[in-house]
Write an enzyme that holds these catalytic residues in place. Structure first.
Site, short mmCIF file in Angstrom:
data_model
loop_
_atom_site.label_atom_id
_atom_site.label_comp_id
_atom_site.label_asym_id
_atom_site.label_seq_id
_atom_site.Cartn_x
_atom_site.Cartn_y
_atom_site.Cartn_z
CB CYS A 52 163.37 155.51 20.00
SG CYS A 52 164.19 154.18 21.18
CB CYS A 125 166.73 156.62 19.81
SG CYS A 125 167.78 155.87 20.94
CB SER A 473 171.68 153.52 30.53
OG SER A 473 170.24 153.50 30.34
#
Length: 560
Positions: A52, A125, A473
């Site tokens: 990321c 991220c 998530s």
């Protein structure tokens, strides 16, 4: 009196008494000419533990070129990041939400210590994005936030795939419908290079938020990580922060209630991550903007889903870029009368002005007009009831069922639930309850993608429901309710649940209840005792002691 662009750094660099500071900075390589210019901090979240943020060193170099070209002196510094996709399903995942506070604290601390005149935050991220934003709000100097961009799509058996597909494949592997070889083939293909997770998961959701709220220029963040034009975007970011500095345009000048409403609308319109609720509540708290968990539900009710993005939809972030980028989504909402269009952005122009310049790719199928949406209402729903008096969050972005009534299967940690799932101990109709995973109880409010992905992979995604005082998530799909507040560790009603209790989810009614009388719930809680802290000291111990409810953003607070 005209504004001095060296409004803060002159305290560090100017005058005979600062000879010692200048001597130290000259050892780094800065000249008298450099130190006479405004100093711009480049807060970099580069780290080698994930894709990321892996490319942010290269982007930082381009941002610094832009700052120098516009008459400033950049000074780069680094902070931390935790890889959600790497730590998922382990004790390490508890560090993720905690890292948001440390990222914010560390950027703020370096900014205050070195008195930068302006700041650029380079993020990737999930938690680096709100963490960077929170620091910029606290410092309130002219600032720009730039997201490193989405990862390219992986290819597996002719289909586009993301890291979310890998977690679901783990469940398919357990169920015996995917071979070892196929799982390894998918694992090798899902993440082809630098960039953050490719669906409208938390990173891309918060990237979208930053463009709509005005901290990032509209169209900058949605350029993918490995696209050739990302380098120019970084260069232009360096020039833009100098422009904002000369105009003395600061985050609190434009992070208004209307800007936060635009941000929430962007999440609702794209089927974005439930984590945005935590992060926007935290940012609003830093900005002094009144915002409550109920605002997400009311704004989502009036905002249609205009972009079909994974995990509930069909496309990925790189497809958004190809279709016209986030500006095209903003224009769709603008033309539908769904934006506070006069809200100012970091460019000095309004969101409406910026959205009008969007260029949609002819024939694209990713984004629709608000008059012809993929779904008439947005993806964020807040449920309350005797199990969640302060609220809970569910994402209803695709074909999730809207009502479920079933027996509770209660687990006091994620690992116990995962063992039950992988042992095929969860049956259709069950309600999987995972508690003591909240901000304080976890501590750190872990995401449950391992469990939810395994349930979907085993074919139970449509027949079971899950509730937790932890998080999900952005890649999670199905009837999965998180952020249940108050959490179990502080005596929330979820702590009273027992195996076999009947739990009822009614999304249309916005309720989450257990079929127990108030008297029975009170009796159970009288017999309840708080568990000892899992981490009595260290960073987790400090976080658990200071963290607020998920319904308030799970921020660390000090009471004076």
């Amino acid at each position: 009196m005209p504004f001095d662009p060296k409004h803060w750094s002159h305290i560090i660099t100017n005058g005979p008494s600062r000879a010692g500071a200048r001597a130290m900075l000259k050892a780094v390589g800065f000249t008298d000419d450099d130190l006479a210019k405004p100093i711009v901090g480049i807060a970099n979240t580069w780290i080698e533990t994930m894709p990321c943020n892996l490319h942010l060193r290269q982007l930082a170099a381009k941002v610094k070129e832009g700052v120098r070209a516009a008459g400033g002196t950049p000074m780069e510094f680094n902070t931390i990041s935790i890889a959600d996709g790497v730590t998922m399903g382990t004790e390490g995942m508890k560090a993720s939400l905690v890292s948001r506070e440390i990222i914010a604290d560390s950027i703020e601390l370096v900014g205050r210590g070195h008195m930068f005149d302006a700041i650029v935050a380079l993020v990737g991220c999930d938690k680096t994005i709100p963490g960077g934003a929170m620091a910029l709000i606290r410092l309130n100097v002219p600032s720009v936030l730039l997201y490193g961009g989405s990862i390219a799509t992986g290819k597996f058996q002719g289909k586009d795939v993301t890291i979310g597909d890998v977690y679901e494949a783990i469940g398919a592997h357990v169920a015996g419908t995917m071979s070892d070889a196929a799982l390894r083939e998918l694992e090798n293909a899902a993440c082809p290079g630098a960039g953050a997770c490719g669906g409208q998961f938390t990173a891309n959701t918060m990237s979208t938020v930053m463009e709509f709220i005005g901290l990032s220029p509209l169209g900058f963040n949605s350029v993918p990580a490995t696209a050739p034009e990302k380098a120019d975007v970084a260069f232009q970011t360096g020039r833009l922060v100098m422009d904002a500095l000369r105009r003395n345009l600061r985050p609190k000048d434009f992070l208004t209630r209307g800007a936060f409403e635009n941000a929430i609308a962007s999440v609702a319109a794209t089927g974005g991550s439930t984590n945005s609720v935590l992060h926007l509540l935290a940012m609003a708290s830093e900005a002094g903007v009144p915002l409550s968990i109920d605002d997400f539900d009311s704004i989502s009710r009036r905002t249609p889903i205009v972009a079909s993005l994974k995990p509930a939809g069909e496309y990925m972030a790189v497809h958004v870029h190809q279709a016209g980028g986030i500006p095209a989504i903003a224009k769709a909402l603008l033309e539908g009368g769904l934006l506070r269009e006069k809200e100012i952005t970091v460019t000095g122009r309004s969101l409406g002005e910026e959205a009008q310049k969007a260029k949609e790719t002819p024939g694209q199928k990713v984004i629709r007009p608000a008059a012809n949406p993929f779904k008439s209402t947005g993806g964020l729903v807040i449920l309350k009831g005797n199990l969640a008096p302060e609220g809970s969050v569910v994402k209803i972005a695709g074909h999730e069922k809207l009502y479920h009534r079933g027996p509770a299967r209660v687990f006091d940690c994620e690992e116990d639930a995962m063992r039950a799932v992988t042992a095929k101990g969860i049956k259709p109709g069950d309600v999987v309850v995972i508690r003591y995973e909240g901000p304080r109880g976890g501590p750190g409010m872990r995401e449950m993608l391992g469990v939810t992905g395994a349930l979907v992979g085993e074919g139970l995604g449509e027949s079971v429901a899950l509730l937790t005082d932890g998080r999900f998530s952005g890649a999670t799909r199905g009837l999965m309710v998180g952020h249940v507040a108050p959490e179990a560790a502080v005596g929330g009603p979820i702590a009273a649940l027992s195996n076999g209790d009947t739990v009822v989810f009614d999304v249309n009614a916005r309720t989450l209840d257990v079929e127990l009388s108030a008297e029975e719930l009170r009796g159970r809680m009288k017999r309840w005792t708080a568990p000892p802290p899992r981490y009595p000291s260290g960073v987790f111990g400090k976080y658990a002691r200071l963290v607020s409810s998920a319904a308030e953003g799970a921020t660390m607070r000090v009471e004076w």
